[in-house]
Design an enzyme around this catalytic site. Structure first.
Site, short mmCIF file in Angstrom:
data_model
loop_
_atom_site.label_atom_id
_atom_site.label_comp_id
_atom_site.label_asym_id
_atom_site.label_seq_id
_atom_site.Cartn_x
_atom_site.Cartn_y
_atom_site.Cartn_z
N GLY A 1 48.13 35.92 41.81
CA GLY A 1 47.34 36.09 42.77
C GLY A 1 46.83 35.21 43.34
N CYS A 2 46.34 35.38 44.81
CA CYS A 2 45.46 34.11 46.07
C CYS A 2 44.35 34.19 44.27
CB CYS A 2 45.16 34.88 46.59
SG CYS A 2 43.42 33.51 47.49
#
Length: 163
Positions: free
Chosen positions: A12-13
């Site tokens: 993810g981020c």
């Protein structure tokens, strides 16, 4: 520093992962960037196929690849395809970029342990991908949550150790 090793993961981020890993025992340095995609010198605006990843430099006398993966599976949801929190797309996939057969084997073993624990509402979909060049992200992404402590993150410790 000469005995340090590196690990490459994506979940993810990259901001949230970096922020949590930076304070882990044995982690010497973190850098966010792009890995596993189709172009050289990717940017935030142009990184086709790349995951938002993190390069972890670690002291193998204080931690190891297996422990890094254990923590990785505790701070992001490895059961969602191309998604973490509000972030959608292959840039946000869960992936381990193994550098050799030992890391690949360890990755497979840890995934089996995580699946067998049945703590997530699904099976692990984390991809195992051979290491590809890691391209550091722009300076404004590095240490982002240190610079902006109220910035967005969907990463947090969800479980105690799987190992």
């Amino acid at each position: 520093m000469e005995n340090n090793k590196k690990a490459y993961i994506a979940g993810g981020c990259f901001w949230g992962m970096e922020d949590l890993f930076r304070v882990r025992p044995g982690i010497v340095a973190t850098e966010v960037g792009y890995i596993g995609g189709q172009n050289d010198h990717p940017t935030y605006q142009n990184h086709p196929g790349h995951a938002e990843g993190i390069e972890l430099t670690y002291n193998p006398n204080e931690t190891n690849f297996r422990e890094i993966l254990d923590y990785f599976f505790r701070i992001h949801n490895p059961t969602t395809v191309d998604r973490q929190g509000n972030d959608l797309g292959s840039s946000y996939r869960s992936a381990i970029f193994y550098q050799n057969e030992e890391e690949k084997t360890i990755s497979q073993e840890v995934i089996e342990i995580v699946d067998a624990a049945n703590r997530w509402d699904g099976k692990v979909v984390t991809t195992l991908e051979p290491y590809a060049p890691f391209w550091p992200a722009e300076d404004y992404h590095q240490d982002y949550l240190v610079k902006k402590p109220d910035g967005y993150t969907c990463h947090f410790e969800r479980f105690d150790t799987f190992l």
